[in-house]
Design a protein around this motif. Structure first.
Motif, PDB file in Angstrom:
ATOM      1  N   PRO A 238      35.256  39.059  45.622  1.00 40.65           N
ATOM      2  CA  PRO A 238      37.207  39.013  45.378  1.00 40.65           C
ATOM      3  C   PRO A 238      37.310  40.629  46.416  1.00 40.65           C
ATOM      4  O   PRO A 238      37.188  41.596  46.099  1.00 40.65           O
ATOM      5  CB  PRO A 238      37.362  39.594  43.993  1.00 40.65           C
ATOM      6  N   ASP A 239      38.762  40.303  46.652  1.00 42.69           N
ATOM      7  CA  ASP A 239      38.949  41.538  47.865  1.00 42.69           C
ATOM      8  C   ASP A 239      40.761  41.208  47.941  1.00 42.69           C
ATOM      9  O   ASP A 239      40.741  41.617  46.476  1.00 42.69           O
ATOM     10  CB  ASP A 239      38.367  41.768  49.277  1.00 42.69           C
ATOM     11  N   GLY A 240      41.161  41.004  48.731  1.00 38.83           N
ATOM     12  CA  GLY A 240      42.615  41.304  48.896  1.00 38.83           C
ATOM     13  C   GLY A 240      42.766  40.189  47.776  1.00 38.83           C
ATOM     14  O   GLY A 240      43.084  38.874  48.055  1.00 38.83           O
ATOM     15  N   LEU A 241      43.927  40.176  47.248  1.00 37.05           N
ATOM     16  CA  LEU A 241      44.670  40.112  45.736  1.00 37.05           C
ATOM     17  C   LEU A 241      46.795  40.336  46.365  1.00 37.05           C
ATOM     18  O   LEU A 241      46.351  41.270  46.185  1.00 37.05           O
ATOM     19  CB  LEU A 241      44.299  40.274  44.865  1.00 37.05           C
ATOM     20  N   ARG A 242      47.470  39.125  45.933  1.00 39.49           N
ATOM     21  CA  ARG A 242      48.867  39.206  46.757  1.00 39.49           C
ATOM     22  C   ARG A 242      48.955  38.158  45.700  1.00 39.49           C
ATOM     23  O   ARG A 242      48.671  36.958  45.782  1.00 39.49           O
ATOM     24  CB  ARG A 242      49.040  38.581  48.225  1.00 39.49           C
ATOM     25  N   ALA A 243      50.346  38.277  44.756  1.00 36.31           N
ATOM     26  CA  ALA A 243      51.443  37.917  44.655  1.00 36.31           C
ATOM     27  C   ALA A 243      51.951  36.498  45.133  1.00 36.31           C
ATOM     28  O   ALA A 243      52.479  36.839  46.157  1.00 36.31           O
ATOM     29  CB  ALA A 243      52.186  38.402  43.990  1.00 36.31           C
ATOM     30  N   ASP A 244      52.142  35.851  44.633  1.00 31.99           N
ATOM     31  CA  ASP A 244      52.828  35.042  45.897  1.00 31.99           C
ATOM     32  C   ASP A 244      53.318  33.823  44.488  1.00 31.99           C
ATOM     33  O   ASP A 244      53.080  32.602  43.892  1.00 31.99           O
ATOM     34  CB  ASP A 244      51.399  33.864  46.622  1.00 31.99           C
ATOM     35  N   LYS A 245      54.528  33.527  44.760  1.00 33.77           N
ATOM     36  CA  LYS A 245      55.603  32.761  44.208  1.00 33.77           C
ATOM     37  C   LYS A 245      54.790  32.763  42.134  1.00 33.77           C
ATOM     38  O   LYS A 245      54.970  33.878  41.647  1.00 33.77           O
ATOM     39  CB  LYS A 245      55.293  31.581  44.778  1.00 33.77           C
ATOM     40  N   THR A 246      54.622  31.683  41.623  1.00 31.43           N
ATOM     41  CA  THR A 246      53.957  31.675  41.110  1.00 31.43           C
ATOM     42  C   THR A 246      53.062  31.768  40.023  1.00 31.43           C
ATOM     43  O   THR A 246      52.878  31.557  38.807  1.00 31.43           O
ATOM     44  CB  THR A 246      54.292  30.044  39.923  1.00 31.43           C
ATOM     45  N   GLY A 247      52.080  32.683  41.649  1.00 30.00           N
ATOM     46  CA  GLY A 247      50.824  32.344  40.962  1.00 30.00           C
ATOM     47  C   GLY A 247      50.072  33.683  41.747  1.00 30.00           C
ATOM     48  O   GLY A 247      50.814  35.023  42.412  1.00 30.00           O
ATOM     49  N   PHE A 248      49.064  33.529  42.437  1.00 31.82           N
ATOM     50  CA  PHE A 248      48.651  34.600  43.182  1.00 31.82           C
ATOM     51  C   PHE A 248      47.885  34.128  44.196  1.00 31.82           C
ATOM     52  O   PHE A 248      47.739  33.024  43.851  1.00 31.82           O
ATOM     53  CB  PHE A 248      47.633  35.591  42.986  1.00 31.82           C
ATOM     54  N   LEU A 249      47.367  34.684  45.546  1.00 34.57           N
ATOM     55  CA  LEU A 249      46.721  34.449  45.952  1.00 34.57           C
ATOM     56  C   LEU A 249      45.572  34.955  46.608  1.00 34.57           C
ATOM     57  O   LEU A 249      45.623  36.467  46.837  1.00 34.57           O
ATOM     58  CB  LEU A 249      47.266  34.231  48.330  1.00 34.57           C
ATOM     59  N   MET A 250      44.057  35.070  47.190  1.00 31.60           N
ATOM     60  CA  MET A 250      43.576  35.862  47.181  1.00 31.60           C
ATOM     61  C   MET A 250      42.382  35.464  47.854  1.00 31.60           C
ATOM     62  O   MET A 250      41.762  34.228  48.021  1.00 31.60           O
ATOM     63  CB  MET A 250      42.207  36.055  45.316  1.00 31.60           C
ATOM     64  N   VAL A 251      41.249  36.772  48.488  1.00 27.22           N
ATOM     65  CA  VAL A 251      40.492  36.360  49.660  1.00 27.22           C
ATOM     66  C   VAL A 251      39.254  37.378  49.256  1.00 27.22           C
ATOM     67  O   VAL A 251      38.534  38.182  48.280  1.00 27.22           O
ATOM     68  CB  VAL A 251      40.161  36.925  50.993  1.00 27.22           C
ATOM     69  N   GLU A 252      37.995  36.356  49.794  1.00 31.60           N
ATOM     70  CA  GLU A 252      36.341  36.493  49.473  1.00 31.60           C
ATOM     71  C   GLU A 252      35.605  37.216  49.695  1.00 31.60           C
ATOM     72  O   GLU A 252      35.435  36.284  50.651  1.00 31.60           O
ATOM     73  CB  GLU A 252      36.152  35.993  47.696  1.00 31.60           C
ATOM     74  N   GLY A 253      35.001  38.432  50.297  1.00 35.09           N
ATOM     75  CA  GLY A 253      34.499  38.767  51.132  1.00 35.09           C
ATOM     76  C   GLY A 253      33.389  37.384  51.659  1.00 35.09           C
ATOM     77  O   GLY A 253      32.870  37.133  52.404  1.00 35.09           O
ATOM     78  N   ALA A 254      32.540  36.653  50.560  1.00 33.61           N
ATOM     79  CA  ALA A 254      31.966  35.880  50.991  1.00 33.61           C
ATOM     80  C   ALA A 254      32.856  34.239  51.349  1.00 33.61           C
ATOM     81  O   ALA A 254      32.177  33.753  51.683  1.00 33.61           O
ATOM     82  CB  ALA A 254      31.041  35.008  49.209  1.00 33.61           C
ATOM     83  N   GLY A 255      33.956  34.224  51.569  1.00 33.64           N
ATOM     84  CA  GLY A 255      34.124  33.035  53.121  1.00 33.64           C
ATOM     85  C   GLY A 255      35.629  32.495  51.544  1.00 33.64           C
ATOM     86  O   GLY A 255      36.606  32.597  53.037  1.00 33.64           O
ATOM     87  N   PRO A 256      35.850  32.410  51.065  1.00 32.54           N
ATOM     88  CA  PRO A 256      37.323  32.481  50.643  1.00 32.54           C
ATOM     89  C   PRO A 256      38.867  32.526  50.455  1.00 32.54           C
ATOM     90  O   PRO A 256      38.532  33.628  50.104  1.00 32.54           O
ATOM     91  CB  PRO A 256      36.644  31.318  49.069  1.00 32.54           C
ATOM     92  N   LEU A 257      39.751  31.671  50.727  1.00 36.23           N
ATOM     93  CA  LEU A 257      41.532  32.212  51.101  1.00 36.23           C
ATOM     94  C   LEU A 257      41.241  31.754  49.834  1.00 36.23           C
ATOM     95  O   LEU A 257      41.410  30.166  49.264  1.00 36.23           O
ATOM     96  CB  LEU A 257      41.744  32.392  52.018  1.00 36.23           C
ATOM     97  N   SER A 258      41.933  31.441  48.197  1.00 35.19           N
ATOM     98  CA  SER A 258      42.183  30.897  47.299  1.00 35.19           C
ATOM     99  C   SER A 258      43.315  31.214  46.856  1.00 35.19           C
ATOM    100  O   SER A 258      44.298  32.316  46.722  1.00 35.19           O
ATOM    101  CB  SER A 258      40.698  30.914  46.412  1.00 35.19           C
TER     102      SER A 258
END
Length: 318
Positions: A238-258
């Motif tokens: 897991p890498d970049g983490l940003r607050a987004d509305k009521t939760g968060f968005l996160m990217v993982e080096g393995a590929g996913p944006l979640s």
């Protein structure tokens, strides 16, 4: 340097190399998305941020400096030259429009086999004027070894910083030029990386090496209970983490944006789309921009000497 810190750095290098597997396939899958090209002189973007007018800013882990892409641009341009204001390898970036600053993590990346634009040692937080690009604040991380990885502004207006090589989060109080240790705890030893404040006022962080997510309670700027959150699925690098509305968005080096939704002591991880070695993300209106850092190319012996193309890719926010 402490032996533990060096070992963690080497472990990070090894597991990032593992993440390079399948990057070519993911790149093909995302080829149809809107994109902004990164100049060849600013490869391996590690951090990404945006201002309200839609301007994007990205760092370069290997060459340093900051590139900028104005709204509608198809290619980013060098905005802060490598080595400016004593910077070296640039990692996390954060646009703090209330303070009029672009915060930048600057590090000596020698243990990663990266030279950078100069020989300045140590890890720093640098503050650049968002209008002029002029350097205004320089604060060195007080512990060695250190890696300034990512940044978040808290409700108190202070800057909070993850230190990947120590289980600590640092704070730069508003108006100060000296970093202080805000919290240090062995629970956070898995390679601190992404950082963001939630709507509940707590600070949330992830750990790149161990694939964990933590909540740190904050009361009037004082760190409280640290809770490891259960995740609905395993997360890898897991890498970049940003607050987004009521939760968060996160990217993982393995590929996913979640999308990350916190329910009690559990983090629900819902994958949106896969990218090629993503390292950071930024939101502009209803568009999400992803930096494909592809840092695995720096660590994988079979990829030695190869330099892929780099871009920022966008998708509609879910």
């Amino acid at each position: 340097m402490s032996v533990g810190g060096i070992n963690l750095f080497h472990n990070l290098a090894r597991i990032v190399a593992a993440a390079v597997v399948g990057l070519a396939e993911i790149s093909l899958a995302t080829a149809a998305l809107s994109q902004i090209a990164i100049p060849s002189g600013s490869p391996f973007p590690e951090g990404l941020t945006a201002t309200k007018d839609g301007t994007l800013y990205a760092s370069s882990l290997t060459n340093g400096g900051i590139v900028r892409a104005k709204p509608g641009a198809s290619e980013a341009e060098v905005w802060i030259e490598p080595g400016t204001f004593g910077t070296r390898s640039t990692f996390g970036v954060l646009a703090d429009e209330n303070a009029g600053l672009l915060w930048v993590c600057s590090n000596d990346p020698t243990p990663l086999g990266v030279k950078g634009p100069n020989t300045i040692e140590g890890s720093f937080v640098k503050g650049f004027d968002l209008e002029t690009g002029k350097g205004r604040i320089s604060a060195q991380l007080p512990t060695q070894p250190s890696i300034c990885n990512d940044l978040a502004v808290g409700p108190d207006g202070a800057l909070y910083v993850t230190n990947t090589l120590q289980p600590q989060i640092l704070r730069l109080k508003k108006g100060s030029s000296e970093l202080e240790v805000w919290v240090q705890d062995g629970k956070l030893k898995g390679g601190l990386d992404g950082i963001a404040f939630g709507q509940d006022g707590a600070l949330y962080v992830n750990t790149f090496q161990s694939g964990e997510v933590f909540r740190i309670e904050s009361n009037m700027g004082v760190a409280g209970v640290i809770t490891k959150l259960e995740t609905s699925r395993p997360i890898k690098f897991p890498d970049g983490l940003r607050a987004d509305k009521t939760g968060f968005l996160m990217v993982e080096g393995a590929g996913p944006l979640s999308k990350v939704t916190i329910v009690g002591d559990r983090a629900e991880i819902d994958t949106i789309k896969d990218f090629a070695g993503p390292t950071a993300l930024a939101r502009i209106g209803n568009t999400l921009w992803i930096a494909e850092g592809q840092i695995g190319y720096l660590m994988d012996p079979s990829k030695k000497g190869q330099t892929p193309t780099f871009q920022l890719r966008s998708i509609d926010a879910p």
